[in-house]
Write a protein that holds these residues in place. Sequence first.
Motif, short mmCIF file in Angstrom:
data_model
loop_
_atom_site.label_atom_id
_atom_site.label_comp_id
_atom_site.label_asym_id
_atom_site.label_seq_id
_atom_site.Cartn_x
_atom_site.Cartn_y
_atom_site.Cartn_z
N LEU C 93 0.87 -1.18 0.00
CA LEU C 93 0.00 0.00 0.00
C LEU C 93 0.90 1.22 0.00
N ARG C 95 1.13 5.44 -0.09
CA ARG C 95 0.41 6.69 0.10
C ARG C 95 1.26 7.81 -0.47
N TRP C 118 -3.87 7.21 -2.78
CA TRP C 118 -3.46 5.87 -2.36
C TRP C 118 -3.36 4.95 -3.56
N ALA C 120 -2.34 0.70 -4.45
CA ALA C 120 -1.97 -0.60 -3.90
C ALA C 120 -1.56 -1.54 -5.02
N ALA C 137 -6.98 4.89 -5.11
CA ALA C 137 -8.08 5.52 -4.39
C ALA C 137 -7.63 6.91 -3.97
N GLN C 148 -12.10 4.90 1.32
CA GLN C 148 -11.84 3.84 0.36
C GLN C 148 -10.47 3.23 0.60
N ALA C 149 -9.56 4.03 1.17
CA ALA C 149 -8.23 3.53 1.47
C ALA C 149 -7.75 4.22 2.72
N TRP C 159 -5.73 -0.64 4.26
CA TRP C 159 -6.58 -1.20 3.18
C TRP C 159 -6.72 -0.25 2.01
N LEU C 160 -7.01 -0.84 0.89
CA LEU C 160 -7.50 -0.08 -0.26
C LEU C 160 -8.57 -0.99 -0.88
N ASP C 161 -9.79 -0.49 -0.92
CA ASP C 161 -10.92 -1.33 -1.31
C ASP C 161 -10.94 -2.59 -0.42
#
Lengths: 221, 833, 385
Positions: C93, C95, C118, C120, C137, C148-149, C159-161
């Motif tokens: 992930l 950023r 974001w 991933a 996202a 969403q992320a 997380w992302l999705d």
Amino acid sequence: MLELRRIRKSYPTPQGLLPVLQGVDLRLAAGESLALMGESGSGKSTLLHLAAGLDTPDDGEVRLDDQPLSALDEPARARLRRERLGLVFQQYHLVPSLTAADNLRLQARLAGREDAAWSRELLERLGLAGMAGRYPEQLSGGQQQRLAIGRALAARPALLLADEPTGNLDENSADEVLALLLALVRDRGCALLMVTHSPRVAAPLDRCLRLRHGRIAEASL
Amino acid sequence: MNAASPRTAFLTLFSHYRRHPGQLAMLIVGLWVASALWSGVQAINASARDSYARAEALFSTGLDRIERRDGRPLTLDDYLSLRLAGAPVSPMVEGEIELAGGRRVEVLGVDPLTLPEISGFRTAGGTGSLRDFLQPPYRTRLAPDTLASLTAEDDALPSLADGRALPPLELAPELPPGLAVMDIAVALELLERDGLSHLLVAPDARVELPDSLVRSAAATPMAPGQLTDSFHLNLTAMGLLALVVGLLIVHTALSLTLEQRLGLMRTLRALGVSGRALVGLLLSELLLLGLLGAALGILSGAWLARWLLPDVAASLQALYGERVGIELALPWHYWLGGLAVTLGGLLTAGLGTLWRAARLDVLGLGHAQAWRAQFLRQLRSMTLAGGLLWLVALGLLVWLDRQPPAEGLTPGFVMIAAGLLGSALWLPPLLAMLLVGAGHLLRRHPLAQWALADLQLQLPRLSVAMMALLLALSANLGVGSMVGGFRLTFLEWLDQRLVADLYLRLPPAQYQAAVDWLESRDEIDTLLPRASAEATLLAKEGSQYQPRPASVYGVTPHPTLTESWPLLASQENAASAWRAFARGAAMINEQLALATGLAPGQRLRLSSPSGPLELPIAAVYPDYGNPRGEVMLTTTDLSARFQTSPDSIAIVLERELPPGAIETLRRDLIQALGIGGGSLIDQREIRRRSTDIFERTFAITRALNTLTLGVAGLALLSSLLAQSSQRRGQLAPLWALGVARGPLAGAGVVQLGSAALVTGLLAVPVGLALSWCLVAVINVAAFGWRLPLYVFPAQIAATLALALGVALLAAVLPAWRLWRTSPRILLTEFEAL
Amino acid sequence: MSPGGHAKRFLPWLALVALLAVLALQQRDTEPPPEDFAGLGEQAEGYAQARPGAALRFPRDHGAHPDYRIEWWYLTANLEDPDGTPLGIQWTLFRQALSPPDDDDGRSDSPWASRQLWMAHAALSTPDAHFVAERFARGMTLPDSRGQAGVKLEPFAAWLDHWRMESRSTAPAGDTLDRLQVTAQGSDEGYEFGYRLDLNAEGPLVLHGEGGFSRKSADGQGSYYYSQPFYRVEGQVEIDGETREVSGRAWLDREWSSQLLGSGQRGWDWFSLHLEGGAKLMAFRLRGGGEEGGDFVSGSWIDADGRRTSLAGDDLRLKPMTYSPVAGRQVPTQWRLRLPSRDLDVTVSARRADRWMNTAFPYWEGDVVVEGSRSGVGYLEMTGY
């Protein structure tokens, strides 16, 4: 019949006014025939046009049947031409879209006095009887000029004005056409003013005048 | 020939135009006009095609949409819960913003990070453009033509009506016109919204949706290409007509200049210029003139297109919902094509001239005698060619009768072209015959006889201009009748169909509340719920058609509606058809009936969520203006079978209402249901809008038609002017024989007037035939509906008057000139050569 | 024509127009890749800067550091299925802040208007294939770490999705990263792939460099960098509908900075190796930007019990041995790695040359085998080729 008094006429050219006629006097009696001779550019045709009322003089007077043409407006002059005059041109100027018979009758019809018998007779005498249905371009030069003469005479004019009527014809045709013209004119008692440069053509006519430098130069051949 | 002599010969040949500048002007005007109208139409086509090439690229990658069942905007949570469950959905908000100055622009807010079908952003150079797009001050992406239409007035960057600024503009030529794309964050802010319009998802992506959401398949593209093609074919046909008319002028002018230069050319031949060199010289003259005419024409064409394009764009948008930029986009092939068509047309028109020049008889023998026979030969071949063309047209008609209607567009136009050209070719023989006949009748009227005979003489040259006039008049009458007939039918149909006073569109969730509210009001006479769905018309065994998408439309068969709703065909009569309909039969629109051959009494198969339906067809109804096939069921049946609920209500009000009652109801309704004003449309509004669409559709047709007629008038005028010096030679002897100039000039006007009148009379049947072809063949193929043929006597009279008017306008100038000609000029005709 | 019929016909059309925006954005993709990989060396004015001496604190520093420009949670695992087939997975992930923290001109308070982007990446490697997927996202300014992320701390989740790395442990003892579950599903050229892995740390977190500040060039800039290299992994991977039980080792890298590369640095070669006997080796070479324009080499030796020793270029030698053509470039897929102080002289070879990550920022990332004075497995990441 026809009288021209002290006629003057000049044309504008790039070099200034060109005097063509400089005081011409001329008289023509009824039934008389007159040849008008002169060099190219001596003003013969101009004089003929003035006599026919197609053009107006700068000075002087044209009288037809003792009536001054200058007093008439264009429709009246046109009517005079229709009813009293016959015109024959060197170039024939037939209407290409009409048959020989219709060409011959055209002026008489325009004048409102078509005479079917006279028209037929004219065709006969002009040797065109078998060609009545032909179109002008289907006739020879001599035939076309004879037709043009027929057109001029069909309306029984008092005065026939002819401008080099044989100028485009060879000698034989010219003689033949001329003989026919004179015979018809005499028969009808019609006056004739003919412009020509050829003494040979002028010879059979009653009188002959010569134009030189815009004046009548001599009164005989 | 030494090197200098071609130049000398060329200059000698060309010196003709110094003496006759009118002929040169006529040639150039002919070329100019022909090429201007043609290139104008091509420019419009090219520009419009470019516009929806951009839009069409999208259709091929259609995305499914997800919306809320209750019709409300989607929330952020709706979106997040789908994303977090792995669904590859992308948010979108769409709306319209008003810019300062009143212009409106469609705004699309997207999230470029989640849009499907992207492998990622190779945002080279850091996050460069992506960062600009995603971050304040953001970016407005739009096509150059949108930009131009937004800033055309003052060149200032557009701002919103309330003074807020649009994000800085960035050009994206791939975008369709009229659309601004920006990041969803700024779009929501500009549109002052919280919710999303819908979510997008790739059609092949599996997504599990909660019950509150509904996925609709990527709308089956309506093949805008095919639809708009018919519109463009219409335009092209008009352009071709103009081109033909223009080239007829050129042809006339060329024949004239050649004829008058025959003597000159003979002289040149006699002086040692070879026949081949002479043709080469004429050819280079043609090319020179062609280049000049084409250059002028193409430039004016672009200008013409710029002038017409807003109307075209409006028509296309109204007809097919296609957006077309109103800025010209001219590809290189436009310029080249315009040049090629002009030069090609010029060479075709000049071919005869060159042929005659090549076979030039040096001595000029037999030429004078030949013209009559030649003209008769020409008339015979015209009659023959005209007959052949008519055979082709009739053959096509018979063939078209056996084809499915949608395939008839191009053959239909070919048929029309053949019929029109055939008629035009028959005009000169007809005129010649009439002239001979009339000549016999009028033999006692010498001037009339002369005028008729003389007209025969002019015919070879006038006939081409008259043919142009015939084409223009027929087109004018034909298109005029078609448009007039359409207007009558269409307005009547609108009145019959729009039985209700108000139409309310609303989301299914609000439906019951709306009905309850409405039923409590005294003004309401009847409520007619309506519903709609999409389905596929399935092929049946032995059926002639492929499965095709069809809209399904639900109406309530209340007497108010059924008594006025027009039907085209039913099995027995309208009343029994409506009874069958109420019991569950379907009705289909004319488009579908024509496209599939389905008829009342047969059965159709329709896909539905509950499996294929098989329904009897009770009737066919006219559905003008709708490009799609439609099946009509009762609202109840539709709701049950397609598991949907009514989405709109037609509200019929009491007859005797006090003034202002509709407005009051309207206001109350909007307030009570909290709906946008746009969901409530009143009948007058629909009528106005539809009439607008209608008028726009034919605005260009009419404009082109008028221009073509103008060109034909010009052709007539220029051919008269060009031969006026020649005419003098024919008129002068008559003048000398004692016909004054006034009657002579009058005779000329009458000559042309009667020729034009005959042309106009012939244009009447030709125009009506054309009109029939348009309503019965072209319309059916292009739009899918057929119109009744109307004949408007006033229009016929107007056509005749127009013919006379054009002819008189064209004849008056030469006649006036003749009348004003000084006798001196006429006398020159008698000068001995 | 039904009322509003035209408008209705318009809607689907409008919806599709969105793609064009993307097409237009992608227009610029055809430009050649920059020397400076993914903008990691961009000037970072306005952002917080990584500096030596700052003490890292956990669990706080497991979370996002939005004031720094770039940050990642980077997990790689060397796994085997029951047949002994070697498999590799990657879960990352990223950023990235698109503008500095104080730059909020023109930004509305809409949750959609965020500075953060974001991204991933998920990858799964088999001996003869390499599956890659990526997702994007926008950050969302939402309370309660929704969106969403994102990354949240209590309990840890990144997380992302639906791609998630989250803590399975609620026990207060130990680190919140000790027990993780990692999931991702994606598709690559029509092949569906995914994994669900349980991770158990068998050793402590390791802070690289000077207490977590890892120098990245001779002129001083660097990043905060720590790892958890001691994961033991159990779980399942799924390829094209077929599920396999897997087990093995995983390595998590955490790093954040505002300017990772110095000017003139073109990319890096990064090794994370699990060696026979339980020791771990992290080593990287930053190409350019070292002393006198040479490469900057650095690393950490990590004993099986987690004790760490910094390595530098005078001891640690990284030398490309074999180049392979990958995605149109020459990429070193076999290396000689020497560490005389530990008697280490090994060859590190990619199991397969084509482990190209054809993502928005393309790079090479794949599983490697260590042979020589010690054997082992690990991951190699190479950027800027």
